[in-house]
Design an enzyme around this catalytic site. Structure first.
Site, PDB file in Angstrom:
ATOM      1  CE1 TYR A 193      -4.430  -1.101   0.196  1.00  0.00           C
ATOM      2  CE2 TYR A 193      -3.317  -2.961   1.229  1.00  0.00           C
ATOM      3  CZ  TYR A 193      -4.431  -2.421   0.614  1.00  0.00           C
ATOM      4  OH  TYR A 193      -5.555  -3.200   0.416  1.00  0.00           O
ATOM      5  CD  GLU A 226      -6.510  -5.989   1.775  1.00  0.00           C
ATOM      6  OE1 GLU A 226      -5.267  -5.980   1.953  1.00  0.00           O
ATOM      7  OE2 GLU A 226      -7.091  -5.205   0.996  1.00  0.00           O
TER       8      GLU A 226
END
Length: 396
Positions: free
Chosen positions: A97, A139
């Site tokens: 990310y 997640e």
């Protein structure tokens, strides 16, 4: 929550970001892959080539920004859940990310130029990291729930059986090559399968599980993608259909997917087109084995009877039920009880209080969903499984 200062800036700049969204995400992917070519292994290069991935990312970023500043009436949660499941199926890691954020904000600056002041960049950076943190947490929960080690999510699975199901369609029954356990899953979910193509490129694709849980194996059903109107053939689907045989090894990611069969006893209507039949077959297989008194209607549309995959599986599972109806529409070659032409939503039997599951091409699902809403089916009782990078939006 977005800070008050950032909310004001995002609200003011949202129209221009919305307008230039696909251009920004196209620039983003170009820069990302140039700087980190190893990330090409995570992305469907077909969706990159046709622009679907760029449009989907732009839509998701804009939807989240709209949600943060109060300009989005629809809940963002379903989009976030769908993205989180897709990421888990591919083994996306939290550290990635940071890379994505740097290139995405860089693309915004490249496309919008001098309009991106330090304040604008900071505001959109805040948007990105609020979204990223939300997804990372979701997640992590999915990895934990599935008892998957997030740093090594891929496993080797052996093809125990290969079966030609219909024209251009093959099923593969998979078992763990290490003899380990088959993960628990819910009917309607999918797995990612990664293959190494002849040119050495690793490519993953998602495939719905076309049988229910509890069989000691996983089954995927793959339809060969033939290029049309200048588009290339599907590289992974053709590789699987042409080159993968019994006893071959495939890399398989964690089970994922947010569109799953409700475990209650409400009637179920399964509506599919083409290879969209796969999650429906998995749901019906489970119902037939565990809920014989549950009422089910299975509706399918295809080009011809020869292309209708898993027809007999659906009929066999339905035969286990006290109340079952199977309807088919074929554009060509309809005979017997099959209906000719395109699916007619008004002819779909709708038991009272039914839950409806849709899977097929986006235009097909949008049309069917609109017809169901017109017939009075509440939006919250219609569930859509979208194959690929697209998103089905709107209330129909």
């Amino acid at each position: 929550m977005l800070s008050a200062k950032s909310a004001e800036i995002v609200r003011a700049t949202l129209p221009v970001v919305r307008h230039h969204g696909p251009e920004i995400t196209t620039q983003f992917y170009s820069d990302l892959f140039a700087g980190h070519p190893e990330l090409l292994d995570l992305f469907n290069l077909g969706n990159q080539a046709n622009g679907d991935q760029q449009r989907a990312l732009a839509a998701a970023v804009v939807a989240f920004a709209e949600y943060l500043v109060g300009e989005r009436q629809a809940d963002f949660t379903p989009i976030a859940e769908r993205v989180a499941h897709k990421h888990v199926s591919l083994g996306v890691q939290p550290a990635q990310y940071t890379i994505v954020g740097r290139y995405l904000l860089g693309a915004v600056a490249k496309v919008l130029g001098d309009a991106v002041t330090d304040e604008v960049r900071a505001a959109w950076d805040e948007v990105y990291w609020l979204c990223a943190c939300h997804l990372i947490a979701a997640e992590a929960q999915l990895y934990q729930r599935g008892e998957v080690e997030s740093t090594s999510p891929w496993r080797d699975w052996r093809v125990a059986k290969r079966v030609a199901e219909a024209e251009d369609t093959v099923s593969f029954t998979l078992v763990p090559d290490d003899g380990g356990p088959v993960p628990a899953f819910r009917p309607g979910q999918y797995v990612s399968v990664a293959v190494t193509l002849p040119d050495g490129r690793r490519q993953p694709r998602q495939y719905s599980l076309s049988q229910g849980p509890g069989r000691g194996s996983l089954r995927i059903t793959v339809r060969r993608v033939r290029g049309a109107d200048g588009a290339p053939d599907g590289r992974v689907s053709n590789h699987l259909c042409d080159r993968v045989a019994a006893d071959d090894i495939l890399q398989v990611g964690p089970v994922a997917g947010d569109v799953v069969l409700d475990q209650g006893d409400d009637p179920v209507v399964l509506v599919s087109a083409g290879i969209g039949v796969t999650p429906m077959a998995g749901m019906l297989d489970h119902i037939g084995r565990t809920q014989p008194f549950r009422e089910v209607v299975a509706v399918h549309a295809d080009r011809s009877p020869e292309r209708h995959a898993l027809h007999d599986d659906v009929a066999h599972a339905g035969a286990q039920l006290r109340s079952f109806e199977q309807l088919s529409w074929y554009e060509q070659g309809a005979t017997g009880d099959a209906r000719p032409g395109l699916l007619n939503v008004d002819e779909i039997p709708l038991p009272e209080n039914a839950l409806v599951y849709l899977c097929g091409p986006l235009p097909f699902m949008a049309s069917v969903r609109a017809g169901l809403r017109r017939r009075g089916v509440p939006a919250e009782r219609i569930f859509t499984e979208v194959f690929g990078a697209g998103m089905l939006t709107g209330d129909g």
